[in-house]
Design an enzyme around this catalytic site. Sequence first.
Site, PDB file in Angstrom:
ATOM      1  CB  CYS A   1       1.164   5.924  11.038  1.00 51.87           C
ATOM      2  SG  CYS A   1       2.135   7.148  10.241  1.00 51.87           S
TER       3      CYS A   1
ATOM      4  CD  GLU B   1      -2.847  -1.329   2.282  1.00 54.94           C
ATOM      5  OE1 GLU B   1      -3.957  -1.841   2.086  1.00 54.94           O
ATOM      6  OE2 GLU B   1      -2.463  -0.977   3.409  1.00 54.94           O
TER       7      GLU B   1
ATOM      8  CB  CYS C   1       3.119  -1.733  13.411  1.00 57.07           C
ATOM      9  SG  CYS C   1       3.168  -1.386  11.646  1.00 57.07           S
TER      10      CYS C   1
ATOM     11  CB  CYS D   1       6.342  -2.455  15.927  1.00 56.36           C
ATOM     12  SG  CYS D   1       7.980  -1.922  15.409  1.00 56.36           S
TER      13      CYS D   1
ATOM     14  CB  CYS E   1       7.306  -5.277   8.427  1.00 60.94           C
ATOM     15  SG  CYS E   1       8.611  -4.253   9.172  1.00 60.94           S
TER      16      CYS E   1
ATOM     17  CB  CYS F   1       3.008   7.555   3.085  1.00 60.68           C
ATOM     18  SG  CYS F   1       3.441   6.312   4.299  1.00 60.68           S
TER      19      CYS F   1
HETATM   20  N1  SAH Z   1       9.493   0.579   9.726  1.00 56.30           N
HETATM   21  C1  SAH Z   1       9.607   1.997   9.665  1.00 56.30           C
HETATM   22  C2  SAH Z   1       8.620   2.657   8.723  1.00 56.30           C
HETATM   23  C3  SAH Z   1       7.191   2.182   8.747  1.00 56.30           C
HETATM   24  S1  SAH Z   1       6.190   2.619  10.158  1.00 56.30           S
HETATM   25  C4  SAH Z   1       9.527   2.596  11.043  1.00 56.30           C
HETATM   26  O1  SAH Z   1       9.263   1.869  11.984  1.00 56.30           O
HETATM   27  O2  SAH Z   1       9.765   3.784  11.200  1.00 56.30           O
HETATM   28  C5  SAH Z   1       5.924   4.343  10.013  1.00 56.30           C
HETATM   29  C6  SAH Z   1       5.576   5.016  11.337  1.00 56.30           C
HETATM   30  O3  SAH Z   1       4.279   4.612  11.787  1.00 56.30           O
HETATM   31  C7  SAH Z   1       6.529   4.665  12.459  1.00 56.30           C
HETATM   32  O4  SAH Z   1       6.870   5.794  13.192  1.00 56.30           O
HETATM   33  C8  SAH Z   1       5.702   3.710  13.300  1.00 56.30           C
HETATM   34  O5  SAH Z   1       6.161   3.652  14.603  1.00 56.30           O
HETATM   35  C9  SAH Z   1       4.333   4.321  13.165  1.00 56.30           C
HETATM   36  N2  SAH Z   1       3.244   3.428  13.525  1.00 56.30           N
HETATM   37  C10 SAH Z   1       3.193   2.087  13.446  1.00 56.30           C
HETATM   38  N3  SAH Z   1       2.019   1.619  13.889  1.00 56.30           N
HETATM   39  C11 SAH Z   1       1.289   2.689  14.234  1.00 56.30           C
HETATM   40  C12 SAH Z   1      -0.042   2.871  14.720  1.00 56.30           C
HETATM   41  N4  SAH Z   1      -0.852   1.846  14.942  1.00 56.30           N
HETATM   42  N5  SAH Z   1      -0.463   4.143  14.949  1.00 56.30           N
HETATM   43  C13 SAH Z   1       0.329   5.192  14.710  1.00 56.30           C
HETATM   44  N6  SAH Z   1       1.576   5.090  14.230  1.00 56.30           N
HETATM   45  C14 SAH Z   1       2.054   3.854  14.001  1.00 56.30           C
END
Ligand code: SAH
Length: 347
Positions: A340, A95, A122, A119, A115, A108
């Site tokens: 995000c 996406e 996420c 996390c 991935c 974005c």
């Molecule tokens: N792997 C990279 C890029 C993808 S995530 C990274 O971790 O930075 C992009 C951003 O979205 C990151 O800052 C991540 O912490 C945030 N993110 C992930 N899950 C989220 C959620 N459920 N709500 C808000 N931000 C989130």
Amino acid sequence: MKTTDKKDIRALSKDQLREFFVSNGDKAFRGNQVYEWLWNKACYDFEDMTNISKDTRAMLEANFVINNIKVDTQQRSQDGTIKNAVKLHDGFVVESVMIPTENRTTACVSSQVGCSLDCKFCATAKLKRLRNLNPDEIYDQVVAIDEQSRYYNNRPLSNIVYMGMGEPLMNYKNVLKSIEKITSEDGLNMSPKRITVSTSGVPKMIKMLADDQVKFNLAVSLHSARDEVRTQIMPFNAKFSLDALKESLEYWYAKTKKQVTYEYIVWKGINDTEADIEALVEFCQAIPCKVNLIEYNPIDEDNFIQANDKAVAKYVTTLEAHGVTVTLRHSRGKDIDAACGQLANKK
Ligand code: SAH
């Protein structure tokens, strides 16, 4: 699924393309022309390369494929955000999101199918890493969003964030190649200052970025400056500790003189205490930085609940009292799961 053995022409550098034409009895210059079609004009069909002879186009067709992406579905949010489901040549879907604000349009983009990291908050992490994207697959997402911005907002794309699906630094080579193409005159000629790569924090790779003297911006998804907390919510932190992360950021700053943005979500009962704030303040002393407090977008994980405004305000006042710049980021495209961490949440 792909059934052809033909080579992906966009895996070739300009020099390799020039050599290909020379070894086929043509002029090296023909390589420049085709390269311009492939990158500068983002052309996906040899037939459309109108200044190339019919015979040459047929010869290219016989030898190569162009594995372009296809925007499969496009969902438009009430706030103008567009989420694209992007189909890759082998059937995988990633996406990408177009985010318009008053005076800019941000793309974005995704860097991996799924991935490699884990996390807990996420949605993408639940998919595991299926494969890395190629440079051209990342580039195509940018081209598609530029077109959407011209169509819907009457202006070209202005910024790119590598914050879609995947961990960009776990696909280091291809991510850097995509940025090289996006920023080069042969490509989209965008300034690297308008590009931000966001990482969950892989120390070794952050040092590599510094050694490679990259010119784009770096953001680190910190979310906690305490190992015991961070390891719970981002389990890979057990391998790459905060000390190692901090050391790599000091290395980054020494080499690039560029400040770093820390992305940070405040969750109720997870990182909303004084001790959490103090740890972040201390972490922020290491190098010039900025903290971006982002809103949590729920992904059906009961343990994670956005902290209330009071808890967030406490972070803001304490950080500011210590001279740290703080910004608050509000989510866009929530109604279409484009925010995000929501990518790949619902299909
Ligand atoms: N792997 C990279 C890029 C993808 S995530 C990274 O971790 O930075 C992009 C951003 O979205 C990151 O800052 C991540 O912490 C945030 N993110 C992930 N899950 C989220 C959620 N459920 N709500 C808000 N931000 C989130």
